[in-house]
Every structure is written in C-alpha cells, then in structure tokens.
Design an enzyme around this catalytic site. Structure first.
Site, mmCIF file in Angstrom:
data_model
loop_
_atom_site.group_PDB
_atom_site.id
_atom_site.type_symbol
_atom_site.label_atom_id
_atom_site.label_comp_id
_atom_site.label_asym_id
_atom_site.label_seq_id
_atom_site.Cartn_x
_atom_site.Cartn_y
_atom_site.Cartn_z
ATOM 1 N N ASP A 43 -42.518 28.588 -22.427
ATOM 2 C CA ASP A 43 -42.174 27.502 -23.345
ATOM 3 C C ASP A 43 -42.589 26.165 -22.744
ATOM 4 O OD1 ASP A 43 -40.919 27.866 -25.831
ATOM 5 O OD2 ASP A 43 -39.078 28.566 -24.879
ATOM 6 N N GLU A 51 -38.044 32.081 -36.110
ATOM 7 C CA GLU A 51 -36.636 32.263 -35.705
ATOM 8 C C GLU A 51 -35.712 31.943 -36.879
ATOM 9 O OE1 GLU A 51 -35.573 30.465 -31.970
ATOM 10 O OE2 GLU A 51 -33.429 30.890 -32.268
HETATM 11 O O1 KIV Z 1 -36.396 30.076 -25.357
HETATM 12 C C1 KIV Z 1 -36.294 31.183 -25.892
HETATM 13 O O2 KIV Z 1 -35.724 32.137 -25.356
HETATM 14 C C2 KIV Z 1 -36.862 31.345 -27.219
HETATM 15 C C3 KIV Z 1 -36.541 32.616 -27.940
HETATM 16 C C4 KIV Z 1 -35.194 32.512 -28.539
HETATM 17 C C5 KIV Z 1 -37.569 32.971 -28.912
HETATM 18 O O3 KIV Z 1 -37.527 30.490 -27.713
#
Ligand code: KIV
Length: 288
Positions: free
Chosen positions: A105, A203
């Site tokens: 991310d 999501e």
């Molecule tokens: O940060 C995370 O774990 C996510 C998932 C919920 C898809 O973005």
C-alpha cells in the site's frame, strides 16, 4: 514464457493445474486467471515468517497493507502509518517469499498531493523494499497519479469502493456504491483501468456491483466484502486466522482460532516455568 516461470505442483489438490502453475506469480498471471475463469487468493502480510507460511501455502498475492497501522501498531485507523514504517514491513515480507506477488500500500498522504509525489513514493517501495507492485486508493481525481506511477514502470493495483484512508470523508465504515452511486464506482474503475491499473480491488460494495465490474473491466477485480464475483478474494490475516479479538466485519470468515491456540500454549509455558518443569535436562547445557 521460459521453463523457469513454471514449477512442479506446490500442493496436492491442485495437481491437475500443476503444469500451469507459475513458479513466481506476476501481474500477467492474475490476468490469465481472470481470462481462464480461475480464482486466486490474497492475504495481508507484514513480516517475513508469516509471509513465508502464506507463500508456501500457495497464496498468490500478499498485500503489505496500511492495515498494519491497525493490526501491527494498534491504531484505530490506517491514516497514521508512515512510508518509513510501512517500508520496514514491506521489506520483511519480500524477504519471506519466493513465489507470491508482493504488493505494498502507499500510505495516506504519500501519493495524493501530485503525480510526482506518487511516483516518488512508489519508487521507494520498489527500490528500498523490493515489492513487485503498489496499491493506491483511487478515484476520478487521482487517475493522473495512477497513470504517472504506471508510466514509471510500476504496476498499480487500484483500490475503490470503501477506501479506509477516506473513512472520515465517507462518514465511517459504510458499504459504497448502492443505488445511484453504483455508476460512479463503475466510472472510476474504468478510468483507473484506462490509466493502466493491472487490477482493481473493491472493498465493501454490493455483490451485484462487483459482478457488473468484473464484466465491464478487462482486468481482474479482487474483492473484500464485495461478494463472490471477483476473480480474487483478500482478507486481513489476523481476522481470518482468529488472532484479532475485536469485532470482525461481516465479510470475514474465520478459518482458525490462533488466539485460543496461542493462549493455551503460553499458559502451558507459564505453568511449566512456575512448576519448575521447564527447562528440562534436554533443554540444558552441561559443563562437560
Ligand atoms: O490495508 C489493507 O489491509 C487493505 C485490505 C483491507 C484490502 O487495504
């Protein structure tokens, strides 16, 4: 594709598909899964050992999610985690895998400012952590940011629907894309696909909308709280393995009770220490 890209079976029940089993999962394999009508799995991971367990168990994609803010750092939202903090988790996960595709991310505030900022942050994750792709929570306004990262040669997973980094703007943890709002989700997804995203994570949207998205998009979707139509499914591992003792979202299926197992084990250890049963002779060194 070279032979190096394919391997022997990695577990029993999937023997039939063994010849097709890639040795290392790459983004084009996710596309192939969609084209072949085959599903794939994704779990979050934040450290080398769990990543290694998931990798060896055959999980196709590992996400170093900013959910690390919640499950590793105890925060109530994902907003607080920094690039430097997530880079440490990401590098650890990369060190633990040999087969899974690792996606990190981009944390809140590290890519929204400008396409240049997005490229700069994504480059750090590729260079310093060695991840294979990045995930960006995105919508119409951040399409240029996704495009810039893709044009820098970095695969992008776009995250739409409920996007936790915007929880305050969205009014809390709420299902997105119901009724008239469905069109915006589809428009955003199509724009992100055109910008070059290799897949779209959805999501907390209605199952019917996920089915529409899977049909409308060329690239695969990955769902969390989005029904069964997506090509891939993702969960946070502490939720699905029962380590989290908080209230679980409706979309989580718990596959184990790790909290119970660990509690029993550490209580046994404590009892053994207090009763003088640990360490035994077999755990001790002798002078001679
Ligand atoms: O940060 C995370 O774990 C996510 C998932 C919920 C898809 O973005």
């Amino acid at each position: 594709m070279s032979n190096d890209e394919h391997s022997a079976p990695y577990n029993g029940p999937e023997k039939a598909a063994a010849a097709e089993t890639p040795k290392r999962i790459r983004t084009h394999h996710l596309q192939r899964f969609k084209n072949d009508g085959q599903k794939f799995s994704m779990l979050t991971a934040y450290d080398a050992m769990m990543a290694n367990v998931f990798d060896e168990a055959g999980i196709e994609v590992l996400l170093v999610g900013d959910s690390a803010a919640n499950v590793m750092q105890g925060s109530s939202s994902t907003l607080s985690i920094t690039v430097n903090e997530l880079l440490v988790y990401a590098k650890s996960v990369v060190n633990g895998v040999s087969r899974s595709l690792v996606v990190a991310d981009l944390p809140f505030g590290s890519y929204q400012v400008s396409p240049e900022q997005a490229v700069g942050t994504a480059v750090r994750f590729m260079k310093e952590a060695g991840v294979h792709a990045v995930k960006m929570e995105a919508h119409a306004a951040t399409v240029p940011h996704v495009k810039a990262v893709v044009e820098a040669g970095i695969p992008v997973m776009a995250h739409i629907g409920f996007t936790p980094q915007s929880e305050h703007q969205l009014g809390g943890f709420r299902v997105q894309g119901r009724g008239e709002h469905a069109k915006k989700v589809i428009d955003d997804a199509l724009a992100l696909e055109s910008a070059g995203a290799f897949c779209v994570l959805v999501e907390m949207i209605p199952a019917e909308l996920t089915a529409d998205l899977e049909a409308a998009l060329q690239v695969p979707t990955i769902g969390i709280g989005a029904g069964d139509a997506a090509t891939g499914q993702v969960l946070v591992w502490q939720d699905m393995l029962g380590l989290n003792n908080g209230r679980l979202p409706r979309f989580v299926k718990q596959y184990a009770d790790l909290r119970g197992t660990i509690t029993d084990a550490v209580q046994s250890f404590r009892r053994d220490v207090i009763d003088g049963k640990f360490p035994g002779q077999e755990h001790s060194f002798r002078a001679e």
